[in-house]
Design an enzyme around this catalytic site. Sequence first.
Site, PDB file in Angstrom:
ATOM      1  N   GLU A 183     -40.336 -23.567   9.567  1.00 13.02           N
ATOM      2  CA  GLU A 183     -39.572 -22.607  10.337  1.00 13.02           C
ATOM      3  C   GLU A 183     -39.398 -23.018  11.736  1.00 13.02           C
ATOM      4  O   GLU A 183     -40.276 -23.801  12.221  1.00 13.02           O
ATOM      5  CB  GLU A 183     -40.009 -21.326  10.114  1.00 13.02           C
ATOM      6  N   GLY A 200     -44.895 -14.418   3.541  1.00  9.46           N
ATOM      7  CA  GLY A 200     -44.815 -14.203   2.054  1.00  9.46           C
ATOM      8  C   GLY A 200     -44.708 -15.632   1.538  1.00  9.46           C
ATOM      9  O   GLY A 200     -43.767 -16.386   1.591  1.00  9.46           O
ATOM     10  N   THR A 201     -45.695 -15.924   0.560  1.00  4.89           N
ATOM     11  CA  THR A 201     -45.908 -17.289  -0.035  1.00  4.89           C
ATOM     12  C   THR A 201     -46.156 -17.375  -1.549  1.00  4.89           C
ATOM     13  O   THR A 201     -47.194 -16.439  -1.638  1.00  4.89           O
ATOM     14  CB  THR A 201     -46.915 -18.152   0.816  1.00  4.89           C
ATOM     15  N   ARG A 335     -48.044 -27.218   8.115  1.00  6.47           N
ATOM     16  CA  ARG A 335     -47.706 -28.466   7.101  1.00  6.47           C
ATOM     17  C   ARG A 335     -47.793 -29.898   7.921  1.00  6.47           C
ATOM     18  O   ARG A 335     -46.938 -30.724   7.559  1.00  6.47           O
ATOM     19  CB  ARG A 335     -46.613 -28.212   6.432  1.00  6.47           C
ATOM     20  N   GLY A 349     -53.200 -21.398   7.384  1.00  2.11           N
ATOM     21  CA  GLY A 349     -53.744 -20.225   7.473  1.00  2.11           C
ATOM     22  C   GLY A 349     -52.972 -19.281   6.657  1.00  2.11           C
ATOM     23  O   GLY A 349     -51.667 -19.561   5.829  1.00  2.11           O
ATOM     24  N   GLU A 361     -55.679 -14.699  -0.157  1.00  2.00           N
ATOM     25  CA  GLU A 361     -55.408 -15.463   1.107  1.00  2.00           C
ATOM     26  C   GLU A 361     -55.782 -16.751   1.215  1.00  2.00           C
ATOM     27  O   GLU A 361     -55.419 -17.751   1.862  1.00  2.00           O
ATOM     28  CB  GLU A 361     -55.833 -14.753   2.179  1.00  2.00           C
ATOM     29  N   GLU A 364     -53.616 -18.846  -1.034  1.00  2.00           N
ATOM     30  CA  GLU A 364     -52.345 -19.301  -0.266  1.00  2.00           C
ATOM     31  C   GLU A 364     -52.723 -20.504   0.795  1.00  2.00           C
ATOM     32  O   GLU A 364     -51.552 -21.266   1.027  1.00  2.00           O
ATOM     33  CB  GLU A 364     -51.998 -18.075   0.686  1.00  2.00           C
ATOM     34  N   LYS A 368     -50.540 -23.908   0.680  1.00  3.60           N
ATOM     35  CA  LYS A 368     -50.017 -24.675   1.768  1.00  3.60           C
ATOM     36  C   LYS A 368     -50.411 -26.005   2.217  1.00  3.60           C
ATOM     37  O   LYS A 368     -49.696 -26.713   2.442  1.00  3.60           O
ATOM     38  CB  LYS A 368     -49.942 -23.701   2.989  1.00  3.60           C
TER      39      LYS A 368
END
Length: 382
Positions: A183, A200-201, A335, A349, A361, A364, A368
């Site tokens: 982003e 949100g992932t 990333r 994170g 979490e 997640e 990532k």
Amino acid sequence: MGSKQISRSIAGSSISALAREFVDENLKTGGKIFGQAGFNYAAHIRRQEFKPGQWPLLSLLVPSIDLTFRRDEITIAGFDDDRVRELHDFIHNHPANFDRAHLKTTARIDTQENPEEYISRVEKALLEINRGNYVKVIPSRAVNIQDKVDMPATLLLGRRANNPARTFSLNHAGFQATGFSPELVMSVQERKVITEPLAGTRSCNGSEAEVERLRRELLNDPKEIVEHVISVKEAIEELERLCVPHSVTIDDFMSVRIRGSVQHLGSRVAGILSPDKDMWDAFEILFPSITASGIPKHTAIQAIQRLEHQTRELYSGAVIMIEDPECFEATLVLRSVFQDATRQWIQAGAGVISQSNPQRELRETCEKLASIAPFVVMESRP
């Protein structure tokens, strides 16, 4: 050409004042300016205490040679005609001969390293949230890599498997990073300022049916929706501090954006910069991204200093490109793989709010890390 170093005190001034001076002076040459802003730059400009790291808070540079790659041509420009001509002749007479077998020498990285430590970090954050200290925070975890990283090879291999908002690779004064950013922190183009929060992932691995199931789960998960909505709301409030009244709009709201091995909820918020603000004002309000720090941002940055034992350095900071006085872009550094004289690592994170589950979490962060870990190529050994 020889090099020189000039040291100046910023007592009575600020880093941003020197940055503006540097930009104004060097854009006159007609070249682009590139740079990096470490996460601690956010604490510095807010006059907060922070753990000093090895990497610079802010670094800006003007390349002496600029190569632009297009599908069917390479353009070479620079300030030294002899060097430009020499590089042109070299490229013209020496076709690329890259050993693609080297791309198979990827690092062995355990993305689930020290899970208990991260779960404890999330639990501490939840306690602070329940006490009313803040609404959202993004604690991260770093995973060290044993061997030296080949950054150009990692860029090539990783770009084939990722579809980021922006791709970058830098090596400046021995500080190296290669990443596939999901982003934008912000862009400014002809007074229009844009920020694109992703919050949100879910994983994007598996069969087509599994990916679609995870997509629907993402769009209907109350925790993910709340996290995204409060992030967009905060982005609106930040832009309203910068923009002409009533000019802030949501151009895209909560669409699913695929970024390599993960999919996110993403939105785009835009406005027209006020006449009394410039692009550096915009950067210092929007940096760091809400989605890499938390809400309220000031308190979340302080919380990250408490929750994390290692300095973030460039992770969740920004890489910067300035093309002219009206064109500024800052890309969020996620990333990514990082390397300096002492270590190399990857980091990720997850957004923690009151509805968070520590195990989810942790998962997640693993999802990532999977966008970068499989593509980290080691330096070849003799």
